[in-house]
Design an enzyme around this catalytic site. Structure first.
Site, PDB file in Angstrom:
ATOM      1  N   HIS A  53       1.062   5.079   1.076  1.00  0.00           N
ATOM      2  CA  HIS A  53       0.468   6.103   1.936  1.00  0.00           C
ATOM      3  C   HIS A  53       0.533   7.455   1.234  1.00  0.00           C
ATOM      4  O   HIS A  53       1.568   7.811   0.662  1.00  0.00           O
ATOM      5  CB  HIS A  53       1.273   6.247   3.233  1.00  0.00           C
ATOM      6  CG  HIS A  53       1.235   5.059   4.147  1.00  0.00           C
ATOM      7  ND1 HIS A  53       0.451   5.004   5.279  1.00  0.00           N
ATOM      8  CD2 HIS A  53       1.904   3.876   4.121  1.00  0.00           C
ATOM      9  CE1 HIS A  53       0.642   3.858   5.918  1.00  0.00           C
ATOM     10  NE2 HIS A  53       1.530   3.151   5.224  1.00  0.00           N
TER      11      HIS A  53
ATOM     12  N   HIS B 184       0.845  -1.202   0.000  1.00  0.00           N
ATOM     13  CA  HIS B 184       0.000   0.000   0.000  1.00  0.00           C
ATOM     14  C   HIS B 184       0.873   1.241   0.000  1.00  0.00           C
ATOM     15  O   HIS B 184       1.918   1.286   0.641  1.00  0.00           O
ATOM     16  CB  HIS B 184      -0.941   0.001   1.207  1.00  0.00           C
ATOM     17  CG  HIS B 184      -0.255  -0.269   2.512  1.00  0.00           C
ATOM     18  ND1 HIS B 184       0.055  -1.551   2.930  1.00  0.00           N
ATOM     19  CD2 HIS B 184       0.189   0.554   3.473  1.00  0.00           C
ATOM     20  CE1 HIS B 184       0.655  -1.491   4.101  1.00  0.00           C
ATOM     21  NE2 HIS B 184       0.773  -0.229   4.452  1.00  0.00           N
TER      22      HIS B 184
HETATM   23  P1  AMP Z   1       1.967   0.023   7.253  1.00  0.00           P
HETATM   24  O1  AMP Z   1       2.553   0.252   8.612  1.00  0.00           O
HETATM   25  O2  AMP Z   1       2.679   0.774   6.161  1.00  0.00           O
HETATM   26  O3  AMP Z   1       1.764  -1.447   6.949  1.00  0.00           O
HETATM   27  O4  AMP Z   1       0.532   0.721   7.318  1.00  0.00           O
HETATM   28  C1  AMP Z   1      -0.644   0.032   7.535  1.00  0.00           C
HETATM   29  C2  AMP Z   1      -1.724   1.082   7.661  1.00  0.00           C
HETATM   30  O5  AMP Z   1      -2.982   0.465   7.507  1.00  0.00           O
HETATM   31  C3  AMP Z   1      -1.724   1.795   9.026  1.00  0.00           C
HETATM   32  O6  AMP Z   1      -1.510   3.187   8.821  1.00  0.00           O
HETATM   33  C4  AMP Z   1      -3.110   1.490   9.570  1.00  0.00           C
HETATM   34  O7  AMP Z   1      -3.685   2.576  10.259  1.00  0.00           O
HETATM   35  C5  AMP Z   1      -3.894   1.150   8.320  1.00  0.00           C
HETATM   36  N1  AMP Z   1      -5.026   0.268   8.506  1.00  0.00           N
HETATM   37  C6  AMP Z   1      -5.042  -0.939   9.120  1.00  0.00           C
HETATM   38  N2  AMP Z   1      -6.274  -1.471   9.084  1.00  0.00           N
HETATM   39  C7  AMP Z   1      -7.065  -0.589   8.415  1.00  0.00           C
HETATM   40  C8  AMP Z   1      -8.448  -0.571   8.042  1.00  0.00           C
HETATM   41  N3  AMP Z   1      -9.287  -1.566   8.356  1.00  0.00           N
HETATM   42  N4  AMP Z   1      -8.927   0.514   7.386  1.00  0.00           N
HETATM   43  C9  AMP Z   1      -8.087   1.522   7.063  1.00  0.00           C
HETATM   44  N5  AMP Z   1      -6.776   1.565   7.372  1.00  0.00           N
HETATM   45  C10 AMP Z   1      -6.273   0.522   8.051  1.00  0.00           C
END
Ligand code: AMP
Ligand code: ZN
Length: 140
Positions: free
Chosen positions: A101, A99
């Site tokens: 950001h 993903h």
């Molecule tokens: P990373 O640390 O780059 O893997 O980021 C994962 C991101 O996913 C974090 O910023 C979380 O807040 C976000 N996240 C996890 N679960 C959800 C969800 N159900 N809906 C939206 N964002 C999410």
């Protein structure tokens, strides 16, 4: 992929605040934003690592991410954005579906990357690192 939270979001099986969707990518609000408006752009296809995402999809992620960044810059209090992608646990990846950001930023948002600088000892040391990366880089 079964049991992948982001696959379920892309399929509409788990609710999310959708920002954009096309045949390749899905964008939605991060549930725990650095700033309100923090968006995640994901490939609809499951990939743990960004490195396996087909080039056309990866390109779409970057295109959509930067266009969302422009939208964020039009919002109150923001005039900039960061793109960030963590690939691997040591890099901070928590959700194992790649993903991108998109993080809205403003001059007074009180958020600072913990960005350190580790200088190379000399030019030879720097060139040795560049040489090693080139030797390990396989783009085909
Ligand atoms: P990373 O640390 O780059 O893997 O980021 C994962 C991101 O996913 C974090 O910023 C979380 O807040 C976000 N996240 C996890 N679960 C959800 C969800 N159900 N809906 C939206 N964002 C999410
Ligand atoms: Zn997935």
């Amino acid at each position: 992929m079964a049991d992948c939270i982001f696959c379920k979001i892309a399929a509409g099986e788990i609710p999310a605040a959708k920002i954009y969707e096309d045949e390749l990518v899905f964008a939605f609000l991060d549930i725990a934003p650095i700033n309100p408006g923090h968006v995640l752009v994901i490939p609809k296809e499951h990939h743990e690592s960004a490195s396996t995402i087909p080039e056309v999809t990866a390109g779409r992620m970057f295109h959509v991410g930067s266009r969302i960044g422009i939208a964020l810059k039009r919002m109150e209090n923001f005039d900039a954005y960061n793109l960030h992608l963590a690939d691997g646990t040591a890099a901070g990846q928590v959700v194992m579906h790649a993903h991108l950001h998109v993080i809205p930023r403003g001059v007074n948002d009180q958020f600072h990357w913990n960005w350190r600088q580790v200088p190379y000892g000399d030019d030879a040391a720097r060139e040795a690192v560049a040489s090693e990366i080139r030797s390990k880089l396989h783009l085909d």
